[in-house]
Write a protein that holds these residues in place. Structure first.
Motif, short mmCIF file in Angstrom:
data_model
loop_
_atom_site.label_atom_id
_atom_site.label_comp_id
_atom_site.label_asym_id
_atom_site.label_seq_id
_atom_site.Cartn_x
_atom_site.Cartn_y
_atom_site.Cartn_z
N VAL A 203 -19.11 -45.66 61.82
CA VAL A 203 -19.44 -46.69 60.85
C VAL A 203 -19.63 -46.05 59.48
O VAL A 203 -20.19 -44.97 59.36
N HIS A 204 -19.11 -46.73 58.44
CA HIS A 204 -19.24 -46.25 57.06
C HIS A 204 -20.37 -47.04 56.39
O HIS A 204 -20.41 -48.27 56.49
N VAL A 205 -21.26 -46.31 55.71
CA VAL A 205 -22.40 -46.93 55.06
C VAL A 205 -22.41 -46.54 53.60
O VAL A 205 -22.45 -45.35 53.27
N LYS A 206 -22.35 -47.54 52.70
CA LYS A 206 -22.41 -47.29 51.26
C LYS A 206 -23.88 -47.31 50.84
O LYS A 206 -24.59 -48.30 51.07
N LEU A 207 -24.33 -46.21 50.23
CA LEU A 207 -25.72 -46.10 49.81
C LEU A 207 -25.80 -46.07 48.29
O LEU A 207 -25.14 -45.24 47.65
N THR A 208 -26.60 -46.95 47.72
CA THR A 208 -26.72 -47.04 46.26
C THR A 208 -28.10 -46.65 45.74
O THR A 208 -28.24 -46.33 44.57
N THR A 209 -29.11 -46.68 46.60
CA THR A 209 -30.47 -46.35 46.18
C THR A 209 -30.67 -44.84 46.23
O THR A 209 -30.46 -44.21 47.27
N LYS A 210 -31.08 -44.27 45.09
CA LYS A 210 -31.30 -42.82 45.02
C LYS A 210 -32.56 -42.43 45.78
O LYS A 210 -33.50 -43.21 45.89
#
Length: 132
Positions: free
Chosen positions: A103-110
């Motif tokens: 599964v691919h997970v896009k993370l935007t929170t630093k």
């Protein structure tokens, strides 16, 4: 004469039977062990991230294996939010033949992110990813 022959045969049978009974005393008969009910198989999920550090807005791929979970079952990704609660992300996949998943997970929170894969109450170990 006929009675003598019958008597001799009976005596031989009795002697042989008695000899066998004396020579091999019967051992106490123990009951057969009770059949135990099969223990339910415990479902497990493993998880590994392809990166331990990524840039904000990038994706990390989590791969692993789901055992004792049917092929085609939905797996979701959860993360530990800033309030300390596990919430489900908009990233899911299905168990493939052999139990593997990806599964691919896009993370935007630093910051340090803690992720895990879930199927009902079955949870993978936590995967740590730092987002810069």
């Amino acid at each position: 004469m006929r009675w003598a022959a019958v008597g001799a045969v009976c005596a031989a049978l009795l002697a042989g039977g008695a000899g066998a009974a004396v020579a091999a005393p019967s051992a106490p008969v123990s009951p057969a062990p009770a059949a135990s009910s099969p223990s339910p198989m415990t479902a497990t999920i493993t998880a590994h991230a392809n990166h331990t550090s990524i840039k904000a807005g990038s994706s990390v791929t989590i791969t692993g294996r789901a055992t004792h979970i049917p092929v085609g079952s939905k797996l979701t990704v959860r993360h530990l939010n800033s309030s300390g609660k596990w919430t489900t992300l908009h990233a899911s996949t299905k168990v493939m033949k052999g139990g593997d998943y990806r599964v691919h997970v896009k993370l935007t929170t630093k910051g340090a992110q803690q992720l895990r894969v879930a199927h009902g109450r079955t949870l993978s170990p936590v995967v740590h990813v730092t987002v810069t």
